[in-house]
Design a protein around this motif. Structure first.
Motif, short mmCIF file in Angstrom:
data_model
loop_
_atom_site.label_atom_id
_atom_site.label_comp_id
_atom_site.label_asym_id
_atom_site.label_seq_id
_atom_site.Cartn_x
_atom_site.Cartn_y
_atom_site.Cartn_z
N LEU A 109 3.56 -1.44 10.40
CA LEU A 109 4.65 -0.67 9.81
C LEU A 109 4.57 -0.71 8.28
O LEU A 109 4.75 0.31 7.62
CB LEU A 109 5.99 -1.23 10.29
N PHE A 110 4.27 -1.88 7.73
CA PHE A 110 4.12 -1.97 6.28
C PHE A 110 2.88 -1.22 5.80
O PHE A 110 2.87 -0.67 4.69
CB PHE A 110 4.06 -3.43 5.84
N PHE A 111 1.83 -1.18 6.63
CA PHE A 111 0.65 -0.38 6.29
C PHE A 111 1.03 1.10 6.18
O PHE A 111 0.57 1.81 5.27
CB PHE A 111 -0.45 -0.56 7.35
N ILE A 112 1.86 1.57 7.11
CA ILE A 112 2.28 2.97 7.10
C ILE A 112 3.07 3.28 5.82
O ILE A 112 2.81 4.28 5.13
CB ILE A 112 3.14 3.29 8.35
N MET A 113 4.04 2.43 5.48
CA MET A 113 4.84 2.67 4.28
C MET A 113 3.98 2.61 3.03
O MET A 113 4.15 3.41 2.09
CB MET A 113 5.98 1.65 4.20
N GLY A 114 3.03 1.67 3.00
CA GLY A 114 2.15 1.58 1.84
C GLY A 114 1.25 2.80 1.70
O GLY A 114 1.04 3.30 0.59
N THR A 115 0.74 3.30 2.83
CA THR A 115 -0.13 4.48 2.80
C THR A 115 0.65 5.71 2.33
O THR A 115 0.16 6.49 1.51
CB THR A 115 -0.72 4.73 4.19
N GLN A 116 1.85 5.88 2.84
CA GLN A 116 2.67 7.02 2.42
C GLN A 116 3.04 6.93 0.95
O GLN A 116 3.11 7.94 0.25
CB GLN A 116 3.92 7.10 3.30
N ALA A 117 3.30 5.70 0.46
CA ALA A 117 3.63 5.54 -0.95
C ALA A 117 2.42 5.83 -1.84
O ALA A 117 2.56 6.41 -2.92
CB ALA A 117 4.15 4.13 -1.20
N LEU A 118 1.24 5.45 -1.40
CA LEU A 118 0.03 5.71 -2.19
C LEU A 118 -0.26 7.19 -2.32
O LEU A 118 -0.79 7.65 -3.34
CB LEU A 118 -1.18 5.00 -1.57
N GLN A 119 0.09 7.96 -1.28
CA GLN A 119 -0.19 9.40 -1.32
C GLN A 119 0.60 10.09 -2.43
O GLN A 119 0.11 11.04 -3.03
CB GLN A 119 0.15 10.03 0.03
N GLY A 120 1.80 9.61 -2.71
CA GLY A 120 2.61 10.22 -3.76
C GLY A 120 2.57 9.46 -5.07
O GLY A 120 3.33 9.76 -5.98
N ASN A 121 1.68 8.47 -5.17
CA ASN A 121 1.61 7.66 -6.38
C ASN A 121 0.97 8.42 -7.52
O ASN A 121 0.03 9.17 -7.33
CB ASN A 121 0.82 6.38 -6.07
N GLY A 122 1.49 8.22 -8.75
CA GLY A 122 0.96 8.93 -9.91
C GLY A 122 -0.49 8.58 -10.21
O GLY A 122 -1.29 9.44 -10.58
#
Length: 413
Positions: free
Chosen positions: A222-235
């Motif tokens: 679950l934390f992998f999913i949130m981290g991956t989604q956050a990286l996609q929108g990271n500046g």
């Protein structure tokens, strides 16, 4: 293995939600509920078949409404020595810096410019409440609550209501192409309150038994999913992808393509990676609690050192404010926004100086937009400089436009 399977399935649910597969309501259901259903499925997955013979670490629990350690709820702070109190002061200062940064950043991201919000922010009120809850948590000896990244922006995104927009530009190759844009956000406090009550409900006996069935590998996924989604929108990620793209295939609307010096992008990304590396490195040492100091040192670097080499227009694109001027208004505006806004105003003045009549039309447009916003409405600028009413605040007014409209009123009167 379980964590990777959770990551793969959850990531595929996000892809399906943004694709053209199935009907809209099916895609929306998969996008919104795919991840929690994945957690439920793989929690049961490890309890069936041959997986029952595999030993996996489960989520540890305690008794219902009881601390994890064998102690009472209230901390006996009167038994703490004076020396220990002064010893805790430096760590308390570091925690204050961390919470001030973490909570404000999560609030800004949750109120980003991509969300058409209408209600004003409450940064000061949030910090006041954070101080109260942190004090209560310290007396009870429980973890301190604060803003969450990336859960906070995910919550705002789940409250967005979208609508279809068709490209009707005759000269565009994408004529007739349908896209979905955010129409408005359902701004309320019920869902946040419900989250807090559900978290409190997990301390009850039946739910603790259910939580004990969840493997730690599922939570890691679950934390992998949130981290991956956050990286996609990271500046940083977006800038690195921009540098790796074929120049001939970059759309003209890409903001970074307006930067003339490509070396400025490379240098800025390098500085961001150095800051990330320093923050991550200190967390792997015995001085991990001091990582907020690294973050705090980045503020003078951005405020005083970067403007010496980067041009203002470059920084406005490389490090643009996260939220709109409407959100920043309660804290005095975004740093460096005045210079960029005044430059934009001068550019508009020069562009409209070809005729007095055209200039008067622009003034009327600005005044009309300002008055409409004061009535609680929202206006959107069109390509011809005209305005049209919208059902959401897709464009909040910046400070310089408000100053311009007030000067216009005085001139008229």
């Amino acid at each position: 293995m379980v964590a990777l399977l959770v990551l793969i399935v959850g990531y595929l649910c996000g892809i399906i939600g943004n694709s053209n597969l199935f009907q809209r309501y099916v895609r929306k259901f998969i996008e919104d509920y795919g991840t929690p259903l994945t957690v439920v499925f793989f929690t049961g997955f490890v309890h069936f078949g041959h997986m029952r013979d595999v030993t996996v670490e489960k989520l540890p629990i305690s008794k219902a409404f009881f601390p994890t350690q064998d102690r009472g709820w209230f901390i006996h702070f009167w038994d703490i020595s004076v020396g220990d109190v002064f010893l805790a002061i430096p760590f308390a200062l570091l925690l204050t810096i961390l919470f001030y940064f973490d909570h404000n950043v999560s609030s800004l991201i949750a109120q980003g410019s991509e969300f058409p919000l209408r209600k004003p922010p409450g940064f000061h009120w949030d910090i006041f409440l954070l101080g109260l809850t942190t004090g209560v948590a310290g007396l009870l000896g429980i973890p301190f609550p604060n803003g969450l990244i990336p859960q906070a922006p995910f919550h705002t995104n789940s409250l967005c209501v979208t609508r279809q927009v068709t490209d009707e530009d005759e000269s565009s190759a994408a004529k007739g192409h349908v896209t979905r844009v955010v129409d408005h956000v359902v701004e309320q406090r019920a869902s946040n309150l419900a989250q807090g009550l559900l978290t409190l409900g997990t301390m009850t006996g039946p739910l603790l038994v259910v939580l004990h069935l969840v493997p730690q590998g599922v939570l890691a996924g679950l934390f992998f999913i949130m981290g991956t989604q956050a990286l996609q929108g990271n500046g940083i990620t977006r800038k690195m992808l921009f540098l790796a793209k074929d120049r001939s295939l970059i759309p003209g609307a890409e903001p970074l393509s307006r930067i003339e010096r490509k070396s400025a992008i490379y240098v800025f990304v390098a500085l961001e990676l150095i800051g990330f590396g320093a923050t991550f490195a200190i967390t792997q040492t015995i001085a991990a609690i001091g990582f907020p100091i690294i973050i705090l040192l980045l503020i003078p670097v951005r405020s005083f050192l970067l403007p010496k080499w980067f041009k203002p227009e470059e920084l406005s694109l490389l490090d643009a404010p996260t939220a709109s001027p409407f959100v920043y208004e309660s804290v005095g505006g975004a740093y460096g926004a005045d210079e960029s806004e005044e430059g934009e105003l001068e550019r508009r003045r020069s562009a409209t100086s070809t005729g007095d009549e055209e200039g008067r039309e622009v003034d009327k447009d600005v005044m009309g937009r300002d008055e409409a916003l004061e009535r609680g409405e929202s206006y959107e600028m069109t390509d011809q400089g005209q305005t049209k009413s919208e059902s959401h605040s897709s464009l909040q007014r910046p400070d310089f436009m408000r100053r311009r409209s007030r000067s216009n009123r005085r001139a008229v009167s």
